[in-house]
Design a protein around this motif. Structure first.
Motif, mmCIF file in Angstrom:
data_model
loop_
_atom_site.group_PDB
_atom_site.id
_atom_site.type_symbol
_atom_site.label_atom_id
_atom_site.label_comp_id
_atom_site.label_asym_id
_atom_site.label_seq_id
_atom_site.Cartn_x
_atom_site.Cartn_y
_atom_site.Cartn_z
ATOM 1 N N PHE A 1 79.831 81.316 31.609
ATOM 2 C CA PHE A 1 81.134 81.818 32.513
ATOM 3 C C PHE A 1 80.864 81.372 34.004
ATOM 4 N N GLN A 2 81.891 79.967 34.254
ATOM 5 C CA GLN A 2 81.563 79.623 35.639
ATOM 6 C C GLN A 2 82.675 80.071 36.669
ATOM 7 N N ALA A 3 82.577 81.051 37.443
ATOM 8 C CA ALA A 3 83.645 81.428 38.276
ATOM 9 C C ALA A 3 83.991 80.290 39.297
ATOM 10 N N GLU A 4 85.225 80.116 39.465
ATOM 11 C CA GLU A 4 85.613 79.303 40.452
ATOM 12 C C GLU A 4 86.560 80.144 41.743
ATOM 13 N N SER A 5 86.980 81.341 41.023
ATOM 14 C CA SER A 5 87.545 82.123 42.117
ATOM 15 C C SER A 5 87.603 83.589 41.557
#
Lengths: 157, 157
Positions: free
Chosen positions: B131-135
DNA sequence: AACCGTAATTAGAATAATTCCAACTTCAAG
DNA sequence: CTTGAAGTTGGAATTATTCTAATTACGGTT
């Protein structure tokens, strides 16, 4: 309200539902049982409309208004969380543990993210004097890498 | 689009706006300047409609559609954050620092809560592999004690 | 088992925020 | 100046949700 073939709720879930409703002065009805069951059986954060469509196949003459009412009731009773992303329709998530949500940019799909108690403490510690939080919502938005992204439902249970 | 008496934006803010717009291939227009200025001058998380009403007093013949367009543009350019509580209308908040939001149950008023970098790191660490969060949006909801609750605008600047 | 009163459900109308659209205007560049 | 893209406009359209008024179901009491 003829049920076509209403799936029976596991006893544990049924008790949970019954008690939560009772403690809020509400009755256990077939519709509430059905809709709660629907949420439990497919934990993919459906919208009210999706819940409606899914429930319809088990109970004809179910109205969308009832779905909204019931979901609201379940939220009040603390059995279900409302998940609001941007200005998309509200999604619903049967509660159990404290968790955050993560939405995949590409698919729009929403995943549960467990929140350790320690992190929650830390978050509340961020509030200045004079602010008492009663609830806390944490939303992530980003990408999942195809390799590791989890399957449809988050926790089988 | 006759401006009645358009308040001039501080040079710093104007440059910020101009550059952010330029870097996204957008022009600096009177409306964008006006609306950005409105957000900066009263940082109480107004809705689009409130922005519209406030801006109207400075520029007749401003349309609500333009307010929506402009707010959207500002959000795209990273100058403004959209704040969504429950299913209330979206509110807008001129960005600057990373922060969470706190809504007072009683008044409905929304406050900015500073988020230390360390906490943000911790939060992102909560995400599983893949999971890569951008916001990341963090919303509190609760009560403020009258004694300590801050005044109308959060940070004078 | 019929009766009562309240709670639940219903269909459809109403609301409200936001988006869409097609026409019109502005403005910078050639 | 012209020209064309970008910006703006008012109003119509969309969409999720709530409201309403009427109907139905149900538990408790005879």
């Amino acid at each position: 309200m003829k049920a076509i073939r209403q799936p029976r709720l596991p006893a544990a879930a049924r008790n949970l539902l019954e008690e939560a409703l009772a403690s809020h002065g509400q009755r256990l009805t077939r519709h509430r049982e059905l809709i709660f069951g629907m949420l439990l059986s497919q934990r993919d954060h459906p919208t009210a409309d999706e819940v409606f469509l899914r429930s319809r196949s088990h109970c004809d003459s179910l109205s969308l208004a009832t779905v909204y009412n019931t979901l609201e009731t379940l939220v009040q009773c603390g059995l279900v969380r409302a998940v609001n992303y941007e200005r998309e329709p509200t999604r619903f998530c049967p509660n159990l543990s404290e968790h955050a949500h993560f939405q995949d940019k590409r698919t729009g799909r929403v995943y549960d993210i467990d929140l350790p108690e320690t992190v929650i403490e830390q978050l509340k510690a961020v509030l200045p004097e004079g602010f008492q939080a009663e609830s806390l919502e944490l939303y992530f938005h980003g990408r999942t890498s195809p390799k590791t992204s989890p399957a449809e439902s988050n926790h089988a249970h």
